[in-house]
Design an enzyme around this catalytic site. Structure first.
Site, PDB file in Angstrom:
ATOM      1  CE  LYS A  22      -2.595   2.515   3.995  1.00 33.85           C
ATOM      2  NZ  LYS A  22      -1.429   3.325   4.046  1.00 33.85           N
ATOM      3  CG  ASN A  23       2.224   2.664   3.512  1.00 35.02           C
ATOM      4  OD1 ASN A  23       1.264   2.969   3.238  1.00 35.02           O
ATOM      5  ND2 ASN A  23       2.970   2.644   4.794  1.00 35.02           N
ATOM      6  NE  ARG A  92       0.265  12.184   6.683  1.00 35.33           N
ATOM      7  CZ  ARG A  92       0.380  13.700   7.154  1.00 35.33           C
ATOM      8  NH1 ARG A  92      -0.625  14.392   7.219  1.00 35.33           N
ATOM      9  NH2 ARG A  92       1.470  14.225   6.997  1.00 35.33           N
ATOM     10  NE  ARG A 121      -0.528  10.296   9.956  1.00 33.21           N
ATOM     11  CZ  ARG A 121      -0.920   9.502   9.276  1.00 33.21           C
ATOM     12  NH1 ARG A 121      -2.130   8.980   9.122  1.00 33.21           N
ATOM     13  NH2 ARG A 121       0.075   8.835   8.392  1.00 33.21           N
ATOM     14  N   PRO A 122       0.408  16.830  10.551  1.00 35.00           N
ATOM     15  CG  PRO A 122       1.783  18.357  11.750  1.00 35.00           C
ATOM     16  CD  PRO A 122       1.234  16.947  11.848  1.00 35.00           C
ATOM     17  CG  ASP A 124       4.812  21.277   9.743  1.00 30.69           C
ATOM     18  OD1 ASP A 124       4.196  20.080   9.746  1.00 30.69           O
ATOM     19  OD2 ASP A 124       5.571  21.606  10.496  1.00 30.69           O
ATOM     20  CG  LEU A 125       8.016  18.669   7.822  1.00 35.97           C
ATOM     21  CD1 LEU A 125       8.551  17.317   8.132  1.00 35.97           C
ATOM     22  CD2 LEU A 125       9.176  19.804   8.510  1.00 35.97           C
ATOM     23  CG  ASP A 305       2.616   1.767   9.430  1.00 37.93           C
ATOM     24  OD1 ASP A 305       2.286   2.735  10.032  1.00 37.93           O
ATOM     25  OD2 ASP A 305       2.844   1.819   7.988  1.00 37.93           O
ATOM     26  CB  ILE A 327       6.816   7.984  14.409  1.00 38.06           C
ATOM     27  CG1 ILE A 327       7.795   6.672  14.414  1.00 38.06           C
ATOM     28  CG2 ILE A 327       6.535   8.327  13.064  1.00 38.06           C
ATOM     29  CD1 ILE A 327       8.919   7.392  13.928  1.00 38.06           C
ATOM     30  NE  ARG A 397      -7.290   4.375   5.239  1.00 37.28           N
ATOM     31  CZ  ARG A 397      -6.154   4.880   5.780  1.00 37.28           C
ATOM     32  NH1 ARG A 397      -6.374   4.952   7.134  1.00 37.28           N
ATOM     33  NH2 ARG A 397      -5.089   5.356   5.232  1.00 37.28           N
TER      34      ARG A 397
HETATM   35  C1  UD1 Z   1       3.797   7.531   6.221  1.00 36.67           C
HETATM   36  C2  UD1 Z   1       2.970   5.956   6.082  1.00 36.67           C
HETATM   37  C3  UD1 Z   1       2.663   5.402   7.252  1.00 36.67           C
HETATM   38  C4  UD1 Z   1       3.960   5.351   8.371  1.00 36.67           C
HETATM   39  C5  UD1 Z   1       4.453   6.652   8.350  1.00 36.67           C
HETATM   40  C6  UD1 Z   1       6.018   6.476   9.457  1.00 36.67           C
HETATM   41  C7  UD1 Z   1       2.219   5.964   3.714  1.00 36.67           C
HETATM   42  C8  UD1 Z   1       1.034   6.055   2.815  1.00 36.67           C
HETATM   43  N1  UD1 Z   1       2.080   6.222   5.311  1.00 36.67           N
HETATM   44  O1  UD1 Z   1       2.929   8.182   6.840  1.00 36.67           O
HETATM   45  O2  UD1 Z   1       1.985   4.144   7.061  1.00 36.67           O
HETATM   46  O3  UD1 Z   1       3.134   4.982   9.537  1.00 36.67           O
HETATM   47  O4  UD1 Z   1       5.012   7.202   7.308  1.00 36.67           O
HETATM   48  O5  UD1 Z   1       6.599   5.499   9.081  1.00 36.67           O
HETATM   49  O6  UD1 Z   1       3.298   5.839   3.287  1.00 36.67           O
HETATM   50  N2  UD1 Z   1       4.892  15.315  10.586  1.00 36.67           N
HETATM   51  C9  UD1 Z   1       5.059  16.819  10.560  1.00 36.67           C
HETATM   52  N3  UD1 Z   1       4.801  17.678   9.489  1.00 36.67           N
HETATM   53  C10 UD1 Z   1       4.581  16.982   8.291  1.00 36.67           C
HETATM   54  C11 UD1 Z   1       4.720  15.769   7.707  1.00 36.67           C
HETATM   55  C12 UD1 Z   1       4.896  14.951   9.189  1.00 36.67           C
HETATM   56  O7  UD1 Z   1       4.965  17.274  11.700  1.00 36.67           O
HETATM   57  O8  UD1 Z   1       4.621  17.901   7.448  1.00 36.67           O
HETATM   58  C13 UD1 Z   1       5.220  14.304  11.546  1.00 36.67           C
HETATM   59  C14 UD1 Z   1       3.913  13.554  11.809  1.00 36.67           C
HETATM   60  O9  UD1 Z   1       2.881  14.089  12.370  1.00 36.67           O
HETATM   61  C15 UD1 Z   1       4.780  12.250  12.314  1.00 36.67           C
HETATM   62  C16 UD1 Z   1       6.017  12.197  11.906  1.00 36.67           C
HETATM   63  O10 UD1 Z   1       6.165  13.524  11.202  1.00 36.67           O
HETATM   64  O11 UD1 Z   1       4.777  12.525  13.662  1.00 36.67           O
HETATM   65  C17 UD1 Z   1       6.206  11.391  10.658  1.00 36.67           C
HETATM   66  O12 UD1 Z   1       5.185  11.356   9.683  1.00 36.67           O
HETATM   67  P1  UD1 Z   1       5.478  10.758   8.273  1.00 36.67           P
HETATM   68  O13 UD1 Z   1       6.698  10.099   8.053  1.00 36.67           O
HETATM   69  O14 UD1 Z   1       5.156  11.937   7.294  1.00 36.67           O
HETATM   70  O15 UD1 Z   1       4.199   9.928   8.025  1.00 36.67           O
HETATM   71  P2  UD1 Z   1       3.394   9.788   6.446  1.00 36.67           P
HETATM   72  O16 UD1 Z   1       4.022  10.120   5.720  1.00 36.67           O
HETATM   73  O17 UD1 Z   1       1.942  10.474   7.263  1.00 36.67           O
END
Ligand code: UD1
Length: 423
Positions: A22-23, A92, A121-122, A124-125, A305, A327, A397
């Site tokens: 999926k990912n 997402r 799950r923002p 912002d990055l 996960d 995380i 999902r």
């Molecule tokens: C992806 C995976 C998810 C997995 C996660 C962590 C997919 C579809 N999903 O989710 O299954 O659990 O990686 O390995 O591939 N964050 C911010 N700002 C941002 C982006 C992220 O603060 O702009 C924070 C998140 O809240 C979280 C951390 O960074 O605490 C990691 O998130 P991220 O690695 O971005 O997870 P996803 O890409 O959403």
């Protein structure tokens, strides 16, 4: 209400074939928007997140055909750049379309994305990085619009590892003018798969799988056929089924090299694991031992996960231990559900403390998100009596057919409508 009924007390034996990831597939689907011509995607999992992504892409005027696990996608007619809010709010990964759409059309408006309720799950990055590449973003209460005349390469240093932000910036950068560097990039196998897909289509990306990715912008990508790798999280989930119940199973096509930390944790619990070219054999003949402390981390650490699946297994192991989530801040939503089954666990801040028990008992449970929901099915497989896990749609999902898969190894479970369940 959609649910899964599980008859407990199973001892799994047999083989499960692991579905496509999926990912990996979701960002690769987004990447097809960058390509001139018709791409073929093989081994695509049939799950609702993919269904929503394809619906979103169709609403943007992509032509998509599906035959079993093979898709063809032609984004030549892509024209619209406003995404339907219902699909964006359930998933997402819809944010993944942002970088690719900006590269194609220069203009996007969308709602803030949804997905599993496992923390803030923002995005912002993602937005900061795109701004650095010349995108003007106007944020509103429930969504934002983004415009760019031309995307230009930039140097990004992510303050912490983000899988999604790394993927989005990659997608924005492949057709941008000049070079882009992503420092402190995520190293997850799904990033490597995305880079592999893009490079095969003519992109010029170096450093995939390391924490520094260098992307030389190219003018054009061409159509390719690509096979989605197996899902390491699904493989880890079924490995944890064996840890919960005991027994011996073969996980066909499980990507052993991508779940080294998971195999290490399972071995620490007493599982015997044999890896071969075509999968992983897991044998749990004795009672499982507790892990003193299991911590999640970004890749190659233990995946967030699989935290809930291992929590389910730890509730039934010998001894005392702890599981720490580093995380996401709200990923222990299954704790009260496992407590309903008799698990001796308490959650304090980002850690669950576990006193292993010999038995759990069946209960009616509520799945609240994807991976936690699957973990409750595993707990039910090992428990005494019957368990019902409501809200099956969360599990769908990411798992093609968890009842069929678990049925292959002798775990008795079925899809039900909870309104018709009478104990
Ligand atoms: C992806 C995976 C998810 C997995 C996660 C962590 C997919 C579809 N999903 O989710 O299954 O659990 O990686 O390995 O591939 N964050 C911010 N700002 C941002 C982006 C992220 O603060 O702009 C924070 C998140 O809240 C979280 C951390 O960074 O605490 C990691 O998130 P991220 O690695 O971005 O997870 P996803 O890409 O959403």
């Amino acid at each position: 209400m959609d649910a899964i009924q599980i008859y407990g007390g199973n001892c799994p034996e047999g083989q499960i074939k692991i579905q496509g990831s999926k990912n990996a597939v979701l960002p690769i689907l987004a990447a097809t928007l960058l390509i001139d011509g018709t791409c073929e995607i093989k081994n695509c999992p049939i799950i609702s997140d993919v269904h929503h992504m394809l619906r979103l892409m169709e609403s943007l005027c992509c032509t998509i055909n599906r035959k079993g696990h093979t898709l063809t996608i032609d984004a030549a007619c892509l024209s619209r750049c406003d995404m339907p809010s219902d699909s964006v709010s359930v998933m997402r990964s819809s944010i993944m379309l942002l970088g690719a759409l900006l590269a194609r059309t220069g203009s996007v408006s969308m709602q803030y994305p949804g997905g599993c309720v496992i923390g803030q799950r923002p995005i912002d990055l993602h937005l900061q990085g795109l701004r650095k590449m010349g995108v003007i973003i106007e944020e509103k209460e429930d969504g934002f619009s983004a415009e760019a005349v031309r995307l230009t390469g930039a140097v990004h240093r992510l303050p912490f590892v983000s899988v999604g932000a790394t993927e989005n910036l990659l997608l924005a950068a492949v057709l941008a003018q000049g070079d882009t560097v992503i420092e402190n990039a995520a190293r997850e196998p799904e990033i490597t798969a995305l880079c592999d897909f893009l490079n095969t289509a003519g992109a010029d990306i170096e450093g995939a799988g390391t924490n520094r990715i260098l992307i030389h912008g190219v003018k054009k990508l061409h159509a390719i056929s690509y096979r989605i790798p197996s899902d390491r999280v699904v493989a880890g989930t079924y490995l944890a089924a064996c840890l919960c119940c005991g027994g011996e199973v073969f996980l066909k096509d499980a990507p052993g090299r991508q779940i080294v930390s998971v195999i290490k944790a399972a071995a620490a619990m007493g599982a015997r694991i044999y890896e071969s070219e075509d999968g992983i054999q897991v044998a749990c003949r004795e009672r499982r031992k507790m892990i003193p402390l299991l911590q999640t981390d970004s890749y190659p650490g233990f995946p967030t996960d699989l935290q809930s699946a291992f929590l389910a297994a730890m509730t039934l192991a010998d001894g005392e231990g702890a599981l720490q989530e580093t995380i996401f801040e709200n990923r222990f939503r299954i704790v009260p559900q496992l407590q309903k089954m008799g698990a001796d666990i308490v959650c304090r801040d980002n850690t669950v403390y576990v006193k292993g028990r010999r038995k759990l008992h069946g209960a009616v449970l509520q799945a609240q998100e994807l991976r936690g929901g699957a973990a409750l099915v595993l707990a039910g497989s090992a428990a005494e009596g019957t368990t019902v896990v409501c809200n099956r749609h969360f599990i769908e999902r990411g798992y093609e057919d968890i009842c069929k898969d678990l049925g292959e190894i002798g775990i008795r479970c079925k899809k039900i409508d909870y309104r018709e369940y009478n104990g």
